[in-house]
Design a protein around this motif. Structure first.
Motif, PDB file in Angstrom:
ATOM      1  N   VAL A  77      70.919  -0.395  19.031  1.00 30.81           N
ATOM      2  CA  VAL A  77      69.696  -0.509  19.819  1.00 30.81           C
ATOM      3  C   VAL A  77      70.055  -1.020  21.208  1.00 30.81           C
ATOM      4  O   VAL A  77      70.799  -1.989  21.353  1.00 30.81           O
ATOM      5  N   GLU A  78      69.541  -0.359  22.228  1.00 31.72           N
ATOM      6  CA  GLU A  78      69.717  -0.805  23.604  1.00 31.72           C
ATOM      7  C   GLU A  78      68.352  -1.217  24.134  1.00 31.72           C
ATOM      8  O   GLU A  78      67.363  -0.507  23.918  1.00 31.72           O
ATOM      9  N   ARG A 137      69.771 -22.087  16.346  1.00 30.82           N
ATOM     10  CA  ARG A 137      68.373 -22.386  16.007  1.00 30.82           C
ATOM     11  C   ARG A 137      67.424 -21.674  16.969  1.00 30.82           C
ATOM     12  O   ARG A 137      66.427 -21.087  16.562  1.00 30.82           O
ATOM     13  N   THR A 138      67.759 -21.701  18.253  1.00 33.09           N
ATOM     14  CA  THR A 138      66.945 -21.010  19.245  1.00 33.09           C
ATOM     15  C   THR A 138      67.002 -19.504  19.015  1.00 33.09           C
ATOM     16  O   THR A 138      65.989 -18.808  19.099  1.00 33.09           O
ATOM     17  N   GLY A 139      68.192 -18.993  18.695  1.00 26.13           N
ATOM     18  CA  GLY A 139      68.355 -17.571  18.427  1.00 26.13           C
ATOM     19  C   GLY A 139      67.518 -17.104  17.248  1.00 26.13           C
ATOM     20  O   GLY A 139      66.899 -16.040  17.290  1.00 26.13           O
ATOM     21  N   ARG A 151      62.761 -14.273  15.160  1.00 24.17           N
ATOM     22  CA  ARG A 151      61.498 -14.241  14.398  1.00 24.17           C
ATOM     23  C   ARG A 151      60.336 -13.831  15.298  1.00 24.17           C
ATOM     24  O   ARG A 151      59.491 -13.031  14.907  1.00 24.17           O
ATOM     25  N   PHE A 152      60.284 -14.393  16.513  1.00 22.57           N
ATOM     26  CA  PHE A 152      59.219 -14.064  17.458  1.00 22.57           C
ATOM     27  C   PHE A 152      59.236 -12.567  17.764  1.00 22.57           C
ATOM     28  O   PHE A 152      58.205 -11.895  17.706  1.00 22.57           O
ATOM     29  N   GLN A 153      60.415 -12.042  18.070  1.00 29.99           N
ATOM     30  CA  GLN A 153      60.524 -10.633  18.434  1.00 29.99           C
ATOM     31  C   GLN A 153      60.204  -9.732  17.244  1.00 29.99           C
ATOM     32  O   GLN A 153      59.507  -8.733  17.388  1.00 29.99           O
ATOM     33  N   ARG A 154      60.675 -10.090  16.068  1.00 31.87           N
ATOM     34  CA  ARG A 154      60.406  -9.289  14.861  1.00 31.87           C
ATOM     35  C   ARG A 154      58.905  -9.261  14.575  1.00 31.87           C
ATOM     36  O   ARG A 154      58.346  -8.210  14.292  1.00 31.87           O
ATOM     37  N   GLY A 172      57.045  -6.835  16.753  1.00 31.47           N
ATOM     38  CA  GLY A 172      57.474  -5.443  16.736  1.00 31.47           C
ATOM     39  C   GLY A 172      58.501  -5.119  17.800  1.00 31.47           C
ATOM     40  O   GLY A 172      58.711  -3.955  18.134  1.00 31.47           O
ATOM     41  N   ASP A 173      59.144  -6.141  18.326  1.00 31.91           N
ATOM     42  CA  ASP A 173      60.191  -5.948  19.328  1.00 31.91           C
ATOM     43  C   ASP A 173      61.531  -5.826  18.599  1.00 31.91           C
ATOM     44  O   ASP A 173      61.578  -5.751  17.377  1.00 31.91           O
ATOM     45  N   VAL A 174      62.630  -5.847  19.311  1.00 34.02           N
ATOM     46  CA  VAL A 174      63.950  -5.722  18.701  1.00 34.02           C
ATOM     47  C   VAL A 174      64.213  -6.884  17.745  1.00 34.02           C
ATOM     48  O   VAL A 174      63.775  -8.008  17.981  1.00 34.02           O
ATOM     49  N   ASP A 175      64.920  -6.606  16.664  1.00 39.81           N
ATOM     50  CA  ASP A 175      65.221  -7.617  15.641  1.00 39.81           C
ATOM     51  C   ASP A 175      66.610  -8.184  15.915  1.00 39.81           C
ATOM     52  O   ASP A 175      67.586  -7.822  15.272  1.00 39.81           O
TER      53      ASP A 175
END
Length: 172
Positions: free
Chosen positions: A94-95, A133-135, A140-143, A146-149
């Motif tokens: 994914v890009e 932890r931040t990652g 989780r926020f992006q998933r 519906g953004d990149v996982d």
């Protein structure tokens, strides 16, 4: 302490200045994969997302129960356990657009942590360090949106968090 798995990345340099600018950054644990300028002033990141595999275990009847004429059980049913796997999502590359390295300062990273904490995704200290932890909170926020996982902050998520300006043509 749980360590995040390293995500393989592909680095493309479309101009010597973009490569040199990326090399000057002191990378933290989540500074990879390196971001690359695409010639239009945007920075891109490329990650490989893992396949999602489901394992199903079920009992399959081999021999049905045998009953006498009065309904009493003569012999019980025989079962065997069958386990199978199926791929729910193939591994894929994914890009996506991401904030450029010069934007990802300690102050910006602290703002990411505060924004994620305000939305209930991050419970760690506000220290400006993109640690595991931040990652996980970013991922989780992006998933959920519906953004990149991936634990790499996308430009879309940075905009959704209110940390990066939305271009005028996208604002309408």
């Amino acid at each position: 302490m749980t360590l995040m798995p390293r995500i393989p990345a592909l680095t493309l340099c479309l101009g010597l200045s973009a490569c040199m600018a990326a090399e000057r950054q002191a990378p933290g644990p989540l500074a990879e994969p390196p971001v690359v300028a695409d010639g239009e002033g945007r920075c891109l990141s490329r990650v490989t997302t893992p396949a999602i595999i489901e394992t199903v275990t079920e009992q399959v009847i081999v021999r049905p129960a045998v009953l006498d004429s009065d309904g009493s059980l003569r012999s019980p049913a025989a079962y065997r356990t069958v386990t199978r796997q199926r791929i729910l999502r193939e591994r894929r590359e994914v890009e996506f657009a991401t904030p450029c390295p010069e934007v990802m300062t300690a102050q910006f990273n602290a703002s990411v942590q505060r924004a994620l904490k305000a939305r209930g995704y991050y419970a760690g200290p506000i220290n400006g360090v993109l640690d595991s932890r931040t990652g996980r909170a970013i991922q989780r926020f992006q998933r959920d949106r519906g953004d990149v996982d991936t634990p790499v902050l996308s430009l879309r998520s940075a905009r959704d968090l209110g940390l990066v300006a939305v271009p005028r043509e996208d604002a309408s």
